[in-house]
Design an enzyme around this catalytic site. Structure first.
Site: not given
Ligand code: PBG
Length: 329
Positions: A199, A253
Site C-alpha cells: 500500500k 493499492k
Molecule cells: C484507510 C484506507 C484508505 C483507503 C482505504 N483504506 C485511506 C488511506 O490510507 O489514507 C483509500 C481507498 C480509496 O482511496 O479509495 N487506511
C-alpha cells in the site's frame, strides 16, 4: 521460425473476426472478480458523497438493499468503511473496538440479509482518530506495536460480528501475524485476511478521505508507514512477510499506477494477488466522462481489464456494480 521460410508475419489473422478474437483472448472479466467498497454512516437516510460523485454514504437499511443488488449482479463481496461522527473520534480511536459500533452493526445486518456476499472490513484507525492517522500517535510519531495491539482487537470485533475477510490497511509491521493468531485463538479459523501488502503513500486516496472525513490532521502525512511510490523491491519484502504471517490474499493499492507491482507480485506470490482501484482512479474516469472527453463505460471496463491482465485475481473497485451489470448484459 517462419522467417526461415520467408513467410510474411501476419498477427492480424488472430484479430480477423469476433470468433477468432474470442479464441485468442487471454483475460476475461467476471462479475465475481469484483469487490465493492461501500461507505456507511449512522444516519437514517442515504446521502451522496460530495467528493465522490456517484457514491453514497448508506444508512444501514440502504446498505442492506445495496448489498442485495450487488449479490444479484454476481459481485463477490463488499468492503465496509464507516464514516464516524466527529464526536466519537478520539486521539486513541477507542470507537474502533466498540462491539456495538457502526461497522459491527453493518456487518451483522449484511450477513443476516445477504449471507452469500463476502463481507470484508477495513482494519485501521484513521476514521476513528482525531489525528486521522491509521495508528496511534504518541510523541508525534505513529507507534507500531501499541497500534498492532488495538488493530488485533478491532479485527476480533469484526470477526465476532460475522466478517468473512479482514483487510488490514494500516501498514503496521507484524499486524498480519498478530491478527491471525488472535483469530485462531478464538476459533475464527475460517475468517480470512486480505492484507494490504503493498500500500503506497498515494495522492489518489484524497476523495476517499472526503467520504469518511478522515484526512490526516495538522499536515502530517502517512509516509512513515505507507510505501514510497518510487519503490518496487520493498513490495516483495512485504509480500514475503505477509505470507509468512498467514495472509490468505495480498493486495496492491492503488491499482492503475501500480500495474508493474501487481505483475511483479503475481509472478511470485504463492497466494492470490488482488488490487484496489482507489477513489482517485475512479474520480479521474468520472470527471473525464462528465466533461464528455471519454466514453465512461468503455474506459471503466478497460481500466479493470488492465488490472486483471497485470495479475489481479480480484479487484476492489467503486465500479463493481456497474461493471458486473455490464458483463451481465
Ligand atoms: C484507510 C484506507 C484508505 C483507503 C482505504 N483504506 C485511506 C488511506 O490510507 O489514507 C483509500 C481507498 C480509496 O482511496 O479509495 N487506511
Amino acid at each position: 521460425m517462419n522467417d526461415a521460410l520467408h513467410l510474411p508475419q501476419r498477427p492480424r489473422r488472430n484479430r480477423v473476426s469476433a470468433a477468432i478474437r474470442s479464441m485468442a483472448r487471454e483475460t476475461i472479466l467476471h462479475p465475481g472478480d469484483f469487490i465493492q467498497p461501500v461507505f456507511v454512516h449512522d444516519g437514517t437516510t442515504d446521502e451522496p458523497v460530495d467528493s465522490m460523485p456517484g457514491q453514497q454514504r448508506w444508512s444501514l437499511d440502504g446498505l442492506v438493499t445495496f448489498a442485495r443488488t450487488l449479490a444479484d449482479a454476481g459481485v463477490s463481496g463488499i468492503d465496509l468503511f464507516g464514516r464516524i461522527p466527529s464526536h466519537l473520534k478520539t486521539p486513541m480511536g477507542e470507537e474502533a473496538t466498540n462491539p456495538d459500533g457502526l461497522i459491527p452493526q453493518a456487518i451483522a445486518a449484511v450477513k443476516a440479509a445477504v449471507p452469500e456476499l463476502a463481507v470484508m472490513t477495513d482494519v485501521a484507525l484513521d476514521p476513528y482518530t482525531t489525528t486521522g492517522q491509521d495508528g496511534l500517535v504518541i510523541g508525534g510519531e505513529v507507534v507500531n506495536d501499541p497500534t498492532v495491539a488495538v488493530l488485533v482487537q478491532q479485527a476480533l470485533t469484526h470477526a465476532r460480528a460475522g466478517a468473512d475477510l479482514i483487510g488490514p490497511s494500516d501498514m503496521m509491521d507484524g499486524r498480519v501475524g498478530e491478527i491471525r493468531s488472535a483469530l485462531d485463538a478464538e476459533g475464527f479459523t475460517n475468517v480470512g485476511i486480505m492484507s494490504y501488502t503493498a500500500k503506497y503513500a498515494s495522492a489518489y486516496y484524497g476523495p476517499f478521505r472526503g467520504a469518511l472525513d478522515s484526512a490526516p490532521a495538522g499536515g502530517m502525512g502517512k509516509e512513515t508507514y505507507q510505501m514510497d511510490p518510487a519503490n518496487s523491491r520493498e513490495a516483495l519484502r512485504e509480500l514475503d512477510l505477509d505470507v509468512a504471517e498467514g495472509a490468505d490474499m495480498v493486495m496492491v493499492k492503488p491499482a492503475g499506477p501500480c500495474l508493474d507491482i501487481i505483475a511483479r507480485l503475481a509472478d511470485y506470490s504463492p497466494v492470490p494477488v488482488t488490487a484496489y482501484q482507489v477513489s482517485g482512479e475512479y474520480l479521474m474516469i468520472e470527471a473525464a466522462a462528465q466533461s464528455g472527453w471519454i466514453d465512461r463505460d468503455a474506459v471503466m471496463m478497460e481500466s479493470l481489464l488492465g488490472i486483471k491482465r497485470a495479475g489481479a485475481s480480484a479487484i476492489l473497485t467503486y465500479y463493481a456494480l456497474d461493471a458486473a451489470r455490464r458483463l451481465q448484459g
